[in-house]
Design an enzyme around this catalytic site. Structure first.
Site, short mmCIF file in Angstrom:
data_model
loop_
_atom_site.label_atom_id
_atom_site.label_comp_id
_atom_site.label_asym_id
_atom_site.label_seq_id
_atom_site.Cartn_x
_atom_site.Cartn_y
_atom_site.Cartn_z
N VAL A 74 0.86 -1.19 0.00
CA VAL A 74 0.00 0.00 0.00
C VAL A 74 0.90 1.24 0.00
O VAL A 74 2.12 1.14 0.07
CB VAL A 74 -0.97 0.01 1.21
CG1 VAL A 74 -1.88 -1.21 1.17
CG2 VAL A 74 -0.22 0.07 2.54
N LYS A 75 0.27 2.40 -0.07
CA LYS A 75 1.03 3.65 -0.12
C LYS A 75 1.95 3.77 1.10
O LYS A 75 1.54 3.45 2.22
CB LYS A 75 0.06 4.82 -0.10
CG LYS A 75 0.11 5.71 -1.35
CD LYS A 75 -1.03 6.71 -1.32
CE LYS A 75 -0.50 8.11 -1.03
NZ LYS A 75 0.18 8.75 -2.15
N ALA A 76 3.17 4.24 0.86
CA ALA A 76 4.11 4.44 1.96
C ALA A 76 3.54 5.47 2.93
O ALA A 76 2.78 6.35 2.53
CB ALA A 76 5.46 4.91 1.42
N SER A 128 12.03 -3.15 -7.13
CA SER A 128 12.19 -2.23 -8.27
C SER A 128 11.87 -2.91 -9.57
O SER A 128 12.11 -4.11 -9.75
CB SER A 128 13.61 -1.69 -8.33
OG SER A 128 13.74 -0.85 -9.47
N GLY A 129 11.36 -2.11 -10.49
CA GLY A 129 11.09 -2.62 -11.83
C GLY A 129 9.76 -2.18 -12.38
O GLY A 129 9.36 -2.60 -13.46
N LYS A 182 17.13 0.30 -1.41
CA LYS A 182 16.18 0.70 -2.47
C LYS A 182 16.19 2.22 -2.64
O LYS A 182 16.11 2.73 -3.76
CB LYS A 182 14.76 0.22 -2.15
CG LYS A 182 13.71 0.71 -3.15
CD LYS A 182 13.96 0.17 -4.53
CE LYS A 182 13.21 0.76 -5.70
NZ LYS A 182 12.04 1.51 -5.62
N HIS A 185 19.19 3.08 -4.57
CA HIS A 185 18.90 2.68 -5.96
C HIS A 185 18.15 3.82 -6.66
O HIS A 185 18.47 4.19 -7.79
CB HIS A 185 18.07 1.39 -5.97
CG HIS A 185 17.38 1.12 -7.28
ND1 HIS A 185 16.26 1.81 -7.70
CD2 HIS A 185 17.67 0.24 -8.28
CE1 HIS A 185 15.89 1.37 -8.89
NE2 HIS A 185 16.73 0.41 -9.26
N ASN A 186 17.15 4.35 -6.01
CA ASN A 186 16.36 5.41 -6.64
C ASN A 186 17.19 6.69 -6.81
O ASN A 186 17.04 7.39 -7.81
CB ASN A 186 15.10 5.70 -5.83
CG ASN A 186 14.00 4.70 -6.11
OD1 ASN A 186 14.28 3.54 -6.43
ND2 ASN A 186 12.76 5.12 -5.99
N GLU A 189 19.12 6.15 -9.73
CA GLU A 189 18.18 6.27 -10.86
C GLU A 189 18.02 7.74 -11.26
O GLU A 189 18.07 8.08 -12.45
CB GLU A 189 16.84 5.66 -10.42
CG GLU A 189 15.67 5.84 -11.36
CD GLU A 189 14.37 5.27 -10.73
OE1 GLU A 189 14.37 4.10 -10.30
OE2 GLU A 189 13.36 6.00 -10.66
N TYR A 190 17.90 8.62 -10.27
CA TYR A 190 17.78 10.06 -10.57
C TYR A 190 19.04 10.55 -11.29
O TYR A 190 18.96 11.31 -12.25
CB TYR A 190 17.63 10.88 -9.28
CG TYR A 190 16.25 10.97 -8.67
CD1 TYR A 190 15.42 9.86 -8.56
CD2 TYR A 190 15.78 12.18 -8.16
CE1 TYR A 190 14.18 9.95 -7.95
CE2 TYR A 190 14.54 12.28 -7.56
CZ TYR A 190 13.74 11.17 -7.46
OH TYR A 190 12.51 11.27 -6.85
N ARG A 446 38.35 29.07 9.51
CA ARG A 446 37.54 28.66 10.68
C ARG A 446 38.30 28.97 11.97
O ARG A 446 37.72 29.40 12.97
CB ARG A 446 37.20 27.16 10.60
CG ARG A 446 36.26 26.82 9.47
CD ARG A 446 35.98 25.31 9.39
NE ARG A 446 35.22 24.83 10.52
CZ ARG A 446 35.67 24.01 11.46
NH1 ARG A 446 36.91 23.55 11.38
NH2 ARG A 446 34.89 23.63 12.45
C1 6PG Z 1 11.54 1.49 -9.30
C2 6PG Z 1 11.28 2.99 -9.30
C3 6PG Z 1 10.03 3.37 -8.60
C4 6PG Z 1 9.72 4.85 -8.49
C5 6PG Z 1 9.74 5.64 -9.76
C6 6PG Z 1 9.29 7.08 -9.64
O1 6PG Z 1 12.60 1.15 -8.79
O2 6PG Z 1 10.74 0.71 -9.81
O3 6PG Z 1 12.32 3.63 -8.65
O4 6PG Z 1 10.13 2.85 -7.30
O5 6PG Z 1 8.42 4.97 -8.00
O6 6PG Z 1 10.98 5.58 -10.35
O7 6PG Z 1 10.11 7.85 -8.83
P1 6PG Z 1 9.96 9.45 -8.83
O8 6PG Z 1 8.51 9.76 -8.93
O9 6PG Z 1 10.54 9.93 -7.55
O10 6PG Z 1 10.70 9.92 -10.04
#
Ligand code: 6PG
Length: 476
Positions: A74-76, A128-129, A182, A185-186, A189-190, A446
């Site tokens: 469910v939603k975090a 993830s995925g 995780k 990982h995100n 991803e960014y 400093r």
């Molecule tokens: C994953 C993704 C996922 C995430 C989206 C959106 O591993 O499957 O990371 O968990 O929800 O990538 O992330 P943002 O909305 O923060 O861009």
């Protein structure tokens, strides 16, 4: 009960995870707050395996074999706490609650401790995925007790993605370790996405190339070292034509990037740990800048650029330079992310195996990429590697591209093309390899204004200079 695993929360991710379990031969208990979603899963996919549907949480729990394994999807945040609170009184000692949502890891630390105190296992799990991964095989990052993994491991490994027959799932570590990994990982991803976006912009500005042409360049890149899911979908997206206008799709999308928060959490945590994850931070801030509408409106047509148009002469050489700069910047972002994992592992006592994390990211997840094999190999050579960039493979791979990287970043600066992630990654590279940093001056400042003390290069100890009086040096 007989169900080997249960899933509660049947929105798209939960629904696909439940189907994945069923398709892999597990008897799956399913539950959702409103039964309509449960019913539609049965109607649409009931023939894919064995589902045991329940309308009430009580029946759902009763349908599970012991120790019960309940996946909460469910939603975090508050919704997750509400479901846990509902489940806990119905569970027995040794039962396992798996939170497969994108929880913030401090919440996972708190929930894990609370459930452990009640004799239950709480497994905060990164998944993830996206939708497709959940159905066909995600990358799975479970934390919690090692004992819980003895029960869960075989099930989760079975439904995970496989690379060379190896599951993209392994035990990460206790407490919040799974959700922490995780989160990083995100963050990566960014950074990956921002670097790709900068590469696209460089090709667009430097070559004056169309989206479709750039898409072809990315498709070509996807056959080499850069081969990855994100490069592959970039090639696809760039070649996509908008049905309504006939224009390149990317050219009709509003240029304001949004985020759900995991990148921001990654940066916040890195600040707490004092780990420089500049690539991820720049990527997160670049999204913020894109959404800073009043500032962009005030600046547009107001701030002078004093640049000349960028007319790249040798097209092929420029494309190769951008490719090398992208690869080098990407290695920096990963190197920094793995530093953050190491720092958190140390701080929280999680004992995370970084090579294993690279291994389970090779398939299923959003950052899946060919080069993750190289990261696993690097940590196999040296599990305590202090800097991924210093591994012999990466020293060579990045070293090859350093001149290209400098040409790209300086060219971008000269021609007014913003490349925050490329440029900050190069700055990190030069900073981390510098023999001497100007941090010495900061220490002196400093000490000057706040008697904050300094150490010396030539002898042990901590010192203070009496700046406002006779400027003698004292032991501090
Ligand atoms: C994953 C993704 C996922 C995430 C989206 C959106 O591993 O499957 O990371 O968990 O929800 O990538 O992330 P943002 O909305 O923060 O861009």
């Amino acid at each position: 009960g007989t169900a080997e695993i249960g899933v509660t929360g049947l929105a798209v991710m939960g629904r696909n995870l439940a189907r994945n379990f069923a398709r892999n031969g597990f008897t799956v208990a399913i539950h959702n707050r409103s039964f309509a979603k449960t019913q539609s899963l049965l109607d649409d996919h009931g023939d894919e395996g064995t589902f045991v549907a329940s309308e009430s949480v009580e029946d759902f729990v009763a349908s599970l074999a012991r120790p019960r394994k309940v996946v909460v999807m469910v939603k975090a945040g508050a919704a997750t706490d509400a479901v846990i609170d509902e489940l806990v009184p119905l569970l027995d000692e040794g039962d396992i609650v798996v939170d497969a949502g994108n929880a913030h890891f401090p919440d996972t630390v708190r929930r894990e401790a609370a459930l452990r105190a009640k004799g239950l296992h709480f497994v905060g799990t990164g998944v993830s995925g996206g939708e497709e991964g959940a159905l066909l095989g995600p990358s799975i990052m479970p934390g919690g007790t090692a004992e819980s993994y003895e029960w869960l491991g075989p099930i989760l490994e079975k439904i995970s993605a496989k690379v060379d027959g190896v599951p993209c799932c392994t035990y990460v570590g206790p407490g919040g370790a799974g959700h922490f990994v995780k989160m990083v990982h995100n963050g990566i991803e960014y950074a990956d996405m921002q670097l790709i976006a900068e590469a696209y912009d460089l090709l667009k500005q430097g070559l004056g190339a169309s989206a479709a042409e750039i898409g072809q360049i990315f498709a070509e890149w996807n056959t080499g070292d850069l081969e990855s899911f994100l490069i592959e979908i970039t090639a696809d997206v760039l070649q996509h034509v908008d049905a309504a206008t006939g224009a390149a799709f990317v050219d009709v999308v509003l240029d304001q990037a949004e985020q759900k928060g995991t990148g921001r959490w990654t940066v916040q945590n890195a600040l707490d740990l004092g780990v420089p994850i500049t690539g991820i931070a720049e990527a997160t801030f670049a999204r913020a800048l894109s959404g800073s509408v009043p500032q962009r409106t005030a600046a547009l047509g107001t701030l002078p650029a004093h640049t000349t148009p960028w007319a790249v002469e040798d097209r092929d050489a420029f494309v190769e330079d951008v490719r090398l700069a992208l690869y080098a910047s990407k290695v920096v972002a990963y190197s920094q992310g793995f530093d953050q994992i190491a720092a958190a592992s140390e701080q929280f006592g999680w004992d995370i195996d970084r090579g294993a994390m690279a291994r389970i990211w090779r398939g299923g997840c959003i950052i899946r990429a060919r080069f993750l094999n190289r990261i696993t190999e690097a940590y196999e050579r040296n599990a305590d590697l202090p800097l991924l960039l210093a591994d012999e493979y990466f020293t060579g791979a990045v070293g090859n591209g350093v001149q290209a990287w400098r040409r790209v970043v300086s060219g971008a600066a000269l021609h007014g093309v913003p490349t925050p992630a490329f440029a900050s990654s190069l700055a990190y590279y030069d900073g981390v390899r510098a023999e001497r940093l100007p941090a010495a001056l900061i220490q002196a400042q400093r000490d000057f204004f706040g008697a904050h003390t300094y150490r010396r290069t030539d002898r042990e100890g901590t010192f203070h200079t009496t700046w406002s009086t006779d400027r003698t040096e004292q032991d501090a």
